[in-house]
Design a protein around this motif. Structure first.
Motif, PDB file in Angstrom:
ATOM      1  N   ALA A   1       0.660  -1.100  -0.175  1.00 12.65           N
ATOM      2  CA  ALA A   1      -0.273   0.040  -0.282  1.00 12.65           C
ATOM      3  C   ALA A   1       0.863   1.379   0.061  1.00 12.65           C
ATOM      4  CB  ALA A   1      -0.805   0.264   1.490  1.00 12.65           C
ATOM      5  N   GLU A   2       1.744   0.923   0.997  1.00 14.52           N
ATOM      6  CA  GLU A   2       2.867   2.006   0.816  1.00 14.52           C
ATOM      7  C   GLU A   2       3.690   3.006  -0.597  1.00 14.52           C
ATOM      8  OE1 GLU A   2       4.395   2.240   5.550  1.00 14.52           O
ATOM      9  OE2 GLU A   2       4.894   1.300   4.077  1.00 14.52           O
ATOM     10  N   VAL A   3       3.909   1.653  -1.304  1.00 12.65           N
ATOM     11  CA  VAL A   3       4.496   1.641  -2.930  1.00 12.65           C
ATOM     12  C   VAL A   3       3.595   1.989  -3.505  1.00 12.65           C
ATOM     13  CG1 VAL A   3       5.217   0.817  -4.166  1.00 12.65           C
ATOM     14  CG2 VAL A   3       6.244   0.078  -2.380  1.00 12.65           C
ATOM     15  N   VAL A   4       2.615   2.011  -3.152  1.00  9.88           N
ATOM     16  CA  VAL A   4       1.215   1.638  -4.531  1.00  9.88           C
ATOM     17  C   VAL A   4       1.193   4.087  -4.317  1.00  9.88           C
ATOM     18  CG1 VAL A   4      -0.858   2.258  -5.009  1.00  9.88           C
ATOM     19  CG2 VAL A   4      -0.276   0.339  -4.579  1.00  9.88           C
TER      20      VAL A   4
ATOM     21  N   GLY B   1      -4.440  10.777  -8.932  1.00 13.36           N
ATOM     22  CA  GLY B   1      -4.883  11.111  -7.643  1.00 13.36           C
ATOM     23  C   GLY B   1      -5.435  12.538  -8.455  1.00 13.36           C
ATOM     24  N   THR B   2      -6.653  13.044  -7.446  1.00 12.43           N
ATOM     25  CA  THR B   2      -6.906  14.809  -7.907  1.00 12.43           C
ATOM     26  C   THR B   2      -6.301  16.098  -6.279  1.00 12.43           C
ATOM     27  OG1 THR B   2      -8.451  13.977  -6.495  1.00 12.43           O
ATOM     28  CG2 THR B   2      -8.631  13.628  -9.149  1.00 12.43           C
TER      29      THR B   2
ATOM     30  N   PRO C   1      -3.620  11.682  -3.056  1.00 10.45           N
ATOM     31  CA  PRO C   1      -2.547  10.170  -4.227  1.00 10.45           C
ATOM     32  C   PRO C   1      -4.440   9.110  -3.916  1.00 10.45           C
ATOM     33  CG  PRO C   1      -1.074  10.555  -2.350  1.00 10.45           C
ATOM     34  CD  PRO C   1      -2.059  11.795  -2.414  1.00 10.45           C
ATOM     35  N   GLY C   2      -4.191   8.764  -5.749  1.00  8.88           N
ATOM     36  CA  GLY C   2      -4.777   7.896  -5.660  1.00  8.88           C
ATOM     37  C   GLY C   2      -6.901   7.784  -5.678  1.00  8.88           C
ATOM     38  N   MET C   3      -6.752   9.324  -5.161  1.00  7.78           N
ATOM     39  CA  MET C   3      -8.249  10.325  -4.531  1.00  7.78           C
ATOM     40  C   MET C   3      -8.704  10.268  -6.496  1.00  7.78           C
ATOM     41  SD  MET C   3      -9.866  13.644  -3.223  1.00  7.78           S
ATOM     42  CE  MET C   3     -11.160  14.174  -3.153  1.00  7.78           C
TER      43      MET C   3
END
Length: 960
Positions: free
Chosen positions: A173-176, A188-189, A201-203
């Protein structure tokens, strides 16, 4: 007056006309000059100026070759290449603040187009989503360290460990999260579009979408130094996808459709363990390959396992090349000097395709037959006081639960919109049960505090799961634990304290990594830490599929879920097809769930691999005893290597990793067990060659061997004894006492027994049969292990003896041909693509055993007598000699079943080694070998030995 005015007017007009003429001439001249200049700049010198502006560079681009085909010994395809269309993308985006957003948007829209038409994007990233929807690595140990080093830009693992150890401990999860940040791929946004620091990140994306974007962005990043090389987004796409992508290329910068070939495997499940599969080369693989061939690069597809891996250099072919002119953005402007690639060589194996497939089907049907023999309509198996491993029965409740435990039944579908009546009912019952379990556990951990030994078995299972989870997630730091600590032992060994007491103790000893808990302060007291530890526990088990399965298990055992509901869910999820008559009988209650399930297993609607109960795996190897060629090397279960090549199917790969039958293990070459009594021909050879026995020597079996303490027993004890036996009789009766005595004599120096001497001699003769080294087959294989303890017990195949099935196949091949030990081979010949032979392979003779013919006769006659004693071999049509073997690994699980043999007895042609892991008794392995011989010599129709299963008879008494 008028005349003067007229004259003035004419003079004025003449003056204006002259000026206009001059001005017009001037403008015409300037215009002509400008037109000339524009013509000169754009037409005459335009190309030179454009070239100067673009900063053109000429580079050489390699062109991948077509991989060679793989055939069986008879020329049947096993692996070939098929023309396909791949979707590719090049990084043509200008650097700047908007690059990530633009590139991610393009990739995201491209993914939607591809998936809308039923195709899949590449997902060969080393991170997947596990069954609980969490990010998880697909590699471990050194491969994981290499992956992390590549992610964080370290040349070597050692450099990462020295300069960035924190990167080596990153979770998936930390790498992602790191890769999604703006300094990497910006996936992300912004929470606040006006705040440049509000990027999340990832949003805005699901976890699945994030992984797909990351896979492509990471692949693009590996080509950042040569942007003119395209990165594949999807392999072998449909015509519909080709059309929609080509229609939208104007809006998808850098996207194209490329004609290519994809690797295809025929009847993949039967050959996956031998052939292996191909995939994109990793950095570690590249380092090794470049030592052999400097032309390999990070974009190459290479063999990952099996023959594809071991014969990579022969199959790969020779790359072509072309010169490409690229601009400063890496975009290709023109190409020249094209040199076509040369296809790889074709490889013929010694494997017989039809034999391989038939043996696989035989193994599957016989495993199902063993299961049918052992399944009972009971809730739980409780062994009696004198029960043995061969008496273990399988409760029908274990079968029902196996369908959930091995993810055959999709539990996620229970709460879905399309859930059936039984799925909904089971899920509602589960929610009620889960609430009870969670409340009871919370009460145990805060108030009740029952010592572990006083808990019910069900809650012992729940609490054990919790501690295992804390250990595996490194919340409890095992490296910090003092395992000699009395309180630790009280929990782990003595089981006399509660989980509450244990957890509070590990907190007090600082064995808990508090950074993983949601604490308000690093100076929190023990009560605050314990409270947050409880929150961590309940948060992590709440939607944990492993924990939920424990609940389902006890719901089945406690009749909260019925067998009829489980069977009905199989039908609701369309996992099995049932005839109308049987379905009507089941629905009307005239067919019990027990019989319904037995029918599914008997018809192989539900396979042994799917159940993953004991036994669920087996292996068999057939060799030509006169050449050392491997005719079949079968491992059950197999997998579909088509879904592993040409871009890994992430969902399928995840299912393989979570499959309890471990189909990616080659049981023929990797699994090692004790050989049991199949080892006795080695001991017989050692005894005869060392002179401690001869062909007429007799040794008396009394049932107990009392020359060592504690005294071992013969298998026939306490029912009786074998009496006086020669070496041939010792093999025929598989008498342990006979071979105990031989092992004892081998280790006797004067009148003193020295076990190490006996072990040395046993090792010497095991080596003559090739049992000290791998067998020679050209795929990955475990190293054998010759026993290094207890010469007496080692003489009957116990001690620490451990061998693979293919190792035993070489051994029995050497017995069959009376002393020629081959390095077995899977390779027949190598040809070019015009079928011109480049190399003819043959098995090398490793060594020969020069032994008196009478000694061989005694061994062979003993093995023939073993088979003659088995009624199911009578009237077979071909005489067979063999040796059974049973190996115990655990008293709580069935023994491993082994059988080695050769045929015909009078003039051996083939040798067979068969192992059924946890197969109860060697009799079952011998029945498998019988079916193989029947098929090989065309003594029976194939459909008579495959396709269905029925309960077996015999095999309840150990005769090894």
């Amino acid at each position: 007056m008028f005349s003067r005015f007229q004259h003035l007017k004419e003079n004025l007009l003449n003056a204006v006309n002259i000026r206009l003429l001059i001005l017009s001439s001037l403008f015409i001249a300037l215009g002509a000059l400008m037109i000339y200049r524009v013509f000169d700049l754009q037409i005459v010198k335009g190309e030179n100026y454009l070239n100067d502006f673009r900063l053109k560079t000429t580079k050489t681009r390699t062109l991948a070759s077509t991989r060679g085909n793989i055939y069986d010994r008879n020329g049947n395809y096993l692996a070939y290449n098929e023309l396909a269309y791949n979707v590719t993308i090049e990084d043509v985006y200008e650097s700047g603040k908007t690059k990530n957003a633009n590139l991610n948007d393009t990739i995201y829209r491209l993914i939607q187009m591809i998936e809308k038409n039923g195709d899949s994007v590449v997902n060969d990233f080393n991170i997947i989503l596990d069954n609980d929807g969490n990010y998880a690595f697909t590699v471990e140990d050194r491969q994981l360290m290499r992956f992390l080093a590549d992610i964080y830009g370290y040349t070597t693992i050692d450099e990462m460990m020295e300069k960035g150890y924190k990167h080596a401990t990153k979770t998936a999860a930390e790498v992602v999260d790191d890769l999604c940040k703006t300094d990497r791929f910006g996936i992300g946004t912004y929470a606040d579009p006006d705040d440049s620091k509000s990027f999340v990140p990832g949003m805005g994306y699901t976890k699945e979408e994030i992984l797909k974007l990351l896979t492509i962005r990471y692949a693009l990043s590996t080509n950042s130094f040569q942007k003119y090389i395209a990165t594949t987004v999807a392999y072998n796409v449909s015509e519909e996808t080709v059309a929609v992508v080509m229609e939208n290329t104007g809006e998808l910068d850098g996207v194209d459709v490329a004609e290519d070939t994809v690797r295809k495997y025929v009847d993949s499940v039967y050959f996956s363990q031998i052939i292996g599969y191909t995939g994109k080369v990793s950095q570690e693989e590249l380092n090794v390959l470049q030592e052999q061939n400097s032309k390999y690069d990070l974009n190459d597809t290479v063999g990952k396992s099996g023959i594809e891996y071991s014969m990579e250099a022969q199959l790969q072919g020779t790359k072509g090349s072309e010169d490409v002119v690229v601009d400063n953005m890496g975009k290709v402007i023109e190409t020249s000097n094209r040199l076509e690639p040369i296809a790889g060589n074709d490889l013929f194996l010694t494997i017989d395709k039809d034999l391989q497939e038939t043996i696989y089907d035989i193994l599957e049907s016989k495993l199902a037959s063993i299961l049918l023999t052992k399944i009972r309509n009971i809730k739980e198996y409780k062994p009696g006081e004198n029960s043995s491993s061969s008496d273990i029965l399988i409760p029908i409740d274990d079968v029902y639960f196996a369908l959930l435990n091995n993810n055959i039944i999709d539990m996620n579908n229970f709460s879905g919109k399309g859930a059936g009546e039984n799925e909904k009912a089971v899920y509602e019952s589960f929610l009620v049960k889960k609430e009870v379990v969670m409340n009871t556990l919370r009460q145990e951990l805060t108030e009740t505090k029952t010592p572990y030994e006083n808990l019910s078995l069900e809650y012992q299972v729940y609490e054990s799961f919790i501690t295992s989870m804390l250990n595996s997630n490194s919340v409890i730091m095992e490296s910090e634990i003092d395992k000699s600590d009395s309180t630790y032992k009280a929990w782990v060994t003595d089981e006399v304290i509660s989980l509450n007491e244990y957890l509070n103790y590990v907190i007090s000893k600082n064995w808990v990594d508090v950074t993983k808990l949601d604490l308000g302060s690093q100076y929190s007291n023990s009560d605050e830490i314990y409270a947050q530890l409880l929150e961590y526990i309940f948060k992590n088990i709440d939607n944990n599929s492993g924990f939920n399965k424990k609940i389902y298990k006890y719901m089945i055992r406690n009749n909260d879920i019925s067998g009829r509901q489980i069977c009905s869910i199989l039908l609701e999820q369309k996992l099995v097809e049932v005839g109308e008559e049987e379905l009507e009988r089941f629905n009307s209650g005239h067919l019990s769930p027990y019989d319904f399930m037995l029918n599914r297993i008997g018809n192989l609607d539900i396979t042994p691999a799917q159940l993953a109960l004991d036994p669920h795996s087996a292996s068999s190897v057939v060799t030509d005893v006169n050449t050392g060629e491997v005719l079949a090397l079968v491992s059950y279960p197999g997998y579909d290597n088509n879904r592993m090549a040409n871009g890994v199917d992430a969902d399928y790969f995840s299912s393989l990793l979570n499959d309890l039958s471990t189909p990616m293990i080659n049981y023929a070459t990797y699994q090692k067990t004790a050989p049991g009594s199949t080892f006795k021909m080695v001991t017989a050879t050692a005894g005869l060659m060392e002179g401690v026995i001869n062909t007429s020597s007799t040794i008396v079996c009394t049932g107990t061997f009392d020359k060592i303490d504690p005294p071992p027993h013969c298998w026939i004890w306490p029912r009786g004894s074998h009496g006086a036996l020669t070496v041939s009789g010792g093999i025929r009766n598989s008498c342990n006492s006979f071979f105990y005595e031989v092992g004892y004599r081998l280790g006797t120096l004067g009148d003193r027994y020295v076990p190490d001497i006996g072990l040395q001699k046993l090792t010497q003769y095991a080596d003559l049969y090739g049992l000290t080294e791998t067998s020679g087959v050209e795929i990955e294989e475990s190293q054998p292990q010759v026993s290094d303890e207890d010469a007496v017990r080692s003489a009957i195949g116990q001690g620490t003896n451990n061998y693979t099935t293919v190792g035993l196949a070489r051994y029995v091949t050497t017995v069959a041909n009376s002393g020629t030990c081959y390095n077995l081979t899977l390779l027949d010949k190598l040809t070019d693509h015009n079928k011109n032979t480049l190399e003819d392979y043959s098995a090398e003779v490793r060594n020969t055993i020069d032994m008196d013919a009478s000694y061989w006769d005694s061994i062979h006659s003993g093995m023939r007598a073993v088979v003659e004693a088995k009624s199911y071999y009578s009237g077979l049509g071909v005489n067979v000699a063999g040796k059974t073997g049973t190996a115990q690994e655990s008293k709580s699980r069935p023994n491993h079943a082994l059988f080695v043999c050769y045929a015909p007895y009078e003039n051996p042609e083939i040798a067979i080694a068969t192992r059924v892991a946890n197969g109860y008794t060697s009799d079952y392995a011998a029945q498998i070998a019988k079916d193989v011989i029947q098929y090989y010599y065309d003594l029976v129709d194939e459909e008579d030995i495959t396709g269905t299963a029925e309960a077996l008879t015999g095999g309840s008494i150990n005769t090894d």
